[in-house]
Motif scaffolding. Structure first.
Motif, PDB file in Angstrom:
ATOM      1  N   LYS A  13      67.354 -38.301   3.420  1.00  0.00           N
ATOM      2  CA  LYS A  13      66.870 -37.697   4.656  1.00  0.00           C
ATOM      3  C   LYS A  13      66.423 -36.252   4.424  1.00  0.00           C
ATOM      4  O   LYS A  13      65.401 -35.823   4.933  1.00  0.00           O
ATOM      5  N   SER A  14      67.162 -35.501   3.641  1.00  0.00           N
ATOM      6  CA  SER A  14      66.791 -34.118   3.351  1.00  0.00           C
ATOM      7  C   SER A  14      65.519 -34.066   2.513  1.00  0.00           C
ATOM      8  O   SER A  14      64.680 -33.207   2.718  1.00  0.00           O
ATOM      9  N   GLY A  15      65.352 -34.988   1.587  1.00  0.00           N
ATOM     10  CA  GLY A  15      64.160 -35.027   0.751  1.00  0.00           C
ATOM     11  C   GLY A  15      62.908 -35.298   1.551  1.00  0.00           C
ATOM     12  O   GLY A  15      61.871 -34.704   1.322  1.00  0.00           O
ATOM     13  N   ILE A  16      62.981 -36.170   2.512  1.00  0.00           N
ATOM     14  CA  ILE A  16      61.823 -36.480   3.345  1.00  0.00           C
ATOM     15  C   ILE A  16      61.445 -35.263   4.175  1.00  0.00           C
ATOM     16  O   ILE A  16      60.281 -34.913   4.291  1.00  0.00           O
ATOM     17  N   GLY A  17      62.405 -34.568   4.724  1.00  0.00           N
ATOM     18  CA  GLY A  17      62.131 -33.362   5.505  1.00  0.00           C
ATOM     19  C   GLY A  17      61.522 -32.264   4.658  1.00  0.00           C
ATOM     20  O   GLY A  17      60.594 -31.581   5.083  1.00  0.00           O
ATOM     21  N   PHE A  18      62.009 -32.109   3.465  1.00  0.00           N
ATOM     22  CA  PHE A  18      61.473 -31.087   2.564  1.00  0.00           C
ATOM     23  C   PHE A  18      60.034 -31.405   2.163  1.00  0.00           C
ATOM     24  O   PHE A  18      59.184 -30.522   2.107  1.00  0.00           O
ATOM     25  N   GLY A  19      59.743 -32.674   1.914  1.00  0.00           N
ATOM     26  CA  GLY A  19      58.389 -33.078   1.544  1.00  0.00           C
ATOM     27  C   GLY A  19      57.391 -32.801   2.653  1.00  0.00           C
ATOM     28  O   GLY A  19      56.283 -32.320   2.408  1.00  0.00           O
ATOM     29  N   SER A  20      57.793 -33.072   3.882  1.00  0.00           N
ATOM     30  CA  SER A  20      56.906 -32.803   5.016  1.00  0.00           C
ATOM     31  C   SER A  20      56.665 -31.309   5.189  1.00  0.00           C
ATOM     32  O   SER A  20      55.529 -30.874   5.411  1.00  0.00           O
ATOM     33  N   LEU A  22      56.917 -28.962   2.913  1.00  0.00           N
ATOM     34  CA  LEU A  22      56.117 -28.490   1.782  1.00  0.00           C
ATOM     35  C   LEU A  22      54.648 -28.850   1.967  1.00  0.00           C
ATOM     36  O   LEU A  22      53.761 -28.020   1.751  1.00  0.00           O
ATOM     37  N   ALA A  23      54.376 -30.070   2.395  1.00  0.00           N
ATOM     38  CA  ALA A  23      52.995 -30.497   2.622  1.00  0.00           C
ATOM     39  C   ALA A  23      52.331 -29.654   3.702  1.00  0.00           C
ATOM     40  O   ALA A  23      51.165 -29.265   3.572  1.00  0.00           O
ATOM     41  N   MET A  24      53.059 -29.346   4.773  1.00  0.00           N
ATOM     42  CA  MET A  24      52.472 -28.560   5.854  1.00  0.00           C
ATOM     43  C   MET A  24      52.176 -27.128   5.413  1.00  0.00           C
ATOM     44  O   MET A  24      51.135 -26.571   5.763  1.00  0.00           O
ATOM     45  N   VAL A  25      53.059 -26.539   4.636  1.00  0.00           N
ATOM     46  CA  VAL A  25      52.830 -25.172   4.150  1.00  0.00           C
ATOM     47  C   VAL A  25      51.640 -25.127   3.205  1.00  0.00           C
ATOM     48  O   VAL A  25      50.768 -24.262   3.320  1.00  0.00           O
ATOM     49  N   ALA A  37      47.501 -29.380   8.940  1.00  0.00           N
ATOM     50  CA  ALA A  37      48.898 -29.230   8.513  1.00  0.00           C
ATOM     51  C   ALA A  37      49.768 -30.333   9.103  1.00  0.00           C
ATOM     52  O   ALA A  37      50.627 -30.882   8.412  1.00  0.00           O
ATOM     53  N   ILE A  38      49.535 -30.679  10.362  1.00  0.00           N
ATOM     54  CA  ILE A  38      50.305 -31.762  10.988  1.00  0.00           C
ATOM     55  C   ILE A  38      49.992 -33.101  10.332  1.00  0.00           C
ATOM     56  O   ILE A  38      50.896 -33.883  10.011  1.00  0.00           O
ATOM     57  N   ILE A  39      48.714 -33.366  10.115  1.00  0.00           N
ATOM     58  CA  ILE A  39      48.321 -34.632   9.470  1.00  0.00           C
ATOM     59  C   ILE A  39      48.917 -34.732   8.072  1.00  0.00           C
ATOM     60  O   ILE A  39      49.486 -35.761   7.691  1.00  0.00           O
ATOM     61  N   HIS A  40      48.834 -33.656   7.307  1.00  0.00           N
ATOM     62  CA  HIS A  40      49.385 -33.678   5.946  1.00  0.00           C
ATOM     63  C   HIS A  40      50.910 -33.722   5.963  1.00  0.00           C
ATOM     64  O   HIS A  40      51.524 -34.265   5.045  1.00  0.00           O
ATOM     65  N   GLY A  41      51.535 -33.157   6.999  1.00  0.00           N
ATOM     66  CA  GLY A  41      52.987 -33.268   7.138  1.00  0.00           C
ATOM     67  C   GLY A  41      53.426 -34.700   7.350  1.00  0.00           C
ATOM     68  O   GLY A  41      54.471 -35.126   6.858  1.00  0.00           O
ATOM     69  N   ILE A  42      52.620 -35.468   8.078  1.00  0.00           N
ATOM     70  CA  ILE A  42      52.929 -36.894   8.280  1.00  0.00           C
ATOM     71  C   ILE A  42      52.803 -37.647   6.951  1.00  0.00           C
ATOM     72  O   ILE A  42      53.615 -38.512   6.633  1.00  0.00           O
ATOM     73  N   LEU A  43      51.809 -37.289   6.166  1.00  0.00           N
ATOM     74  CA  LEU A  43      51.617 -37.940   4.867  1.00  0.00           C
ATOM     75  C   LEU A  43      52.629 -37.459   3.825  1.00  0.00           C
ATOM     76  O   LEU A  43      52.844 -38.122   2.818  1.00  0.00           O
ATOM     77  N   SER A  44      53.207 -36.308   4.036  1.00  0.00           N
ATOM     78  CA  SER A  44      54.216 -35.627   3.227  1.00  0.00           C
ATOM     79  C   SER A  44      53.974 -35.701   1.726  1.00  0.00           C
ATOM     80  O   SER A  44      53.074 -35.046   1.213  1.00  0.00           O
ATOM     81  N   TRP A  45      54.772 -36.448   0.977  1.00  0.00           N
ATOM     82  CA  TRP A  45      54.715 -36.415  -0.478  1.00  0.00           C
ATOM     83  C   TRP A  45      53.387 -36.913  -1.026  1.00  0.00           C
ATOM     84  O   TRP A  45      52.965 -36.496  -2.110  1.00  0.00           O
TER      85      TRP A  45
END
Length: 55
Positions: A13-20, A22-25, A37-45
């Motif tokens: 769960k923490s890894g998924i949150g971190f990936g999102s 990181l993608a948004m930043v 940023a929102i779209i890429h946060g959904i795609l995350s890793w």
């Protein structure tokens, strides 16, 4: 044995949150757009890996 399984779930769960996050930043820094940023946060890793490979 049961305790180890519960601990692994927390890490995932923490890894998924971190990936999102990181993608948004990365996305906001590259594109200066909240929408991207929102779209890429959904795609995350997927976006993080794409960004690393293409840069």
């Amino acid at each position: 044995m049961r305790r180890d399984f519960a601990m692994q779930g927390t890490v995932v769960k923490s890894g998924i949150g971190f990936g999102s996050a990181l993608a948004m930043v990365i996305s906001y820094t590259a594109h200066q757009s909240v929408l991207w940023a929102i779209i890429h946060g959904i795609l995350s890793w997927f976006y993080v890996i794409y960004f690393v490979v293409t840069r």
